[in-house]
Scaffold this active site. Structure first.
Site, PDB file in Angstrom:
ATOM      1  N   ASP A  49      34.265  -1.969   0.533  1.00  0.00           N
ATOM      2  CA  ASP A  49      34.550  -2.028   1.961  1.00  0.00           C
ATOM      3  C   ASP A  49      36.047  -2.238   2.198  1.00  0.00           C
ATOM      4  OD1 ASP A  49      33.999  -2.030   4.647  1.00  0.00           O
ATOM      5  OD2 ASP A  49      33.286  -4.097   4.714  1.00  0.00           O
ATOM      6  N   ASN A  84      25.943   5.771   7.415  1.00  0.00           N
ATOM      7  CA  ASN A  84      27.297   6.317   7.545  1.00  0.00           C
ATOM      8  C   ASN A  84      27.339   7.651   8.280  1.00  0.00           C
ATOM      9  OD1 ASN A  84      28.582   5.059   4.350  1.00  0.00           O
ATOM     10  ND2 ASN A  84      28.584   4.146   6.383  1.00  0.00           N
ATOM     11  N   ARG A 103      29.118   7.849  11.670  1.00  0.00           N
ATOM     12  CA  ARG A 103      30.571   7.881  11.813  1.00  0.00           C
ATOM     13  C   ARG A 103      31.015   9.214  12.416  1.00  0.00           C
ATOM     14  NH1 ARG A 103      33.174   4.946   6.440  1.00  0.00           N
ATOM     15  NH2 ARG A 103      31.998   2.989   6.623  1.00  0.00           N
TER      16      ARG A 103
END
Length: 227
Positions: free
Chosen positions: A16, A64, A67
């Site tokens: 991260d 994800n 995004r």
């Protein structure tokens, strides 16, 4: 169990901080992801100097996809480049690739590249497991369904159907960037794993920091619910 001399066989990392790394330098997010790939490369190269048998990396979660489209496209392009450029090195260094998640739902060309990489590295002695299009809750539901289809659901039967079934038990989970949560990663496997949360952003996470984390693990006493 005494911690003296214990070695982590299986380490997982939630990588991260790529975006924040880029933001602090007034760079596009993709530059943070590129730097993050370099950090992966250096870490995998350093495994030969450790006792780690399996390194599992959280590369792309099933969440994800939310995004921005251009960021997802950049991540997929980086994945293509990484597989193409580093596959020969994996083979040369006896690294076996293992994929966690619904990776066959990725773009057809990436699926083909991954299938080829899995085949070419199949005899490696040290494992790099990559979580792609992965979510732990979905993994547990899928494993439970498969276990139920085969009979009674037990801890053992469910574990046999997890993506990590061929891998050693998880010993240590590391998360970079200062966040203190699992983010739907290896929820079942982390039940008794030791955990380390560091403020270091992923692109700045070096092999030396990884070895420090392994040393920290070696100093801990694991009781697995006992005394």
């Amino acid at each position: 169990m005494s911690a003296e001399g214990q070695q982590a066989r299986h380490v997982a990392i939630i990588m991260d901080g790529n975006g924040r790394w880029a933001k602090r330098r007034h760079l596009p997010r993709v530059m943070g992801h590129r730097k993050g790939v370099e950090a992966v490369r250096e870490l995998v190269r350093s495994l030969k100097d450790t006792q780690v048998e399996c390194l599992t990396l959280y590369a792309f979660s099933s969440e994800n996809w939310k995004r921005p489209e251009d960021e997802v496209d950049d991540l997929m392009d980086l994945m293509r480049k990484f597989i193409k450029s580093d596959l020969p090195e994996f083979i040369a260094n006896d690294v076996k690739l293992h994929i966690l998640g619904d990776w066959q739902a990725l773009a057809p060309d990436i699926v083909a590249m991954l299938e080829d990489a899995l085949e070419q590295t199949g005899k490696g002695s040290r494992t790099l497991a990559v979580a792609l299009n992965y979510g732990a809750q979905a993994e547990i539901v899928s494993a439970a369904r498969k276990a139920a289809a085969g009979g009674e659901i037990t801890e053992e039967s469910l574990a046999e159907h997890l993506y990590t079934a061929p891998l050693p038990p998880l010993d240590l989970l590391i998360r970079t960037s200062g966040e203190v949560r699992l983010s739907n990663f290896l929820l079942w496997q982390a039940a008794y794993a030791e955990m380390i949360f560091t403020d270091v952003l992923w692109p700045d996470f070096t092999p030396d920091l990884f070895k420090q984390a392994l040393a920290d693990f070696g100093d801990r006493e694991r009781r697995f619910g006992g005394r």
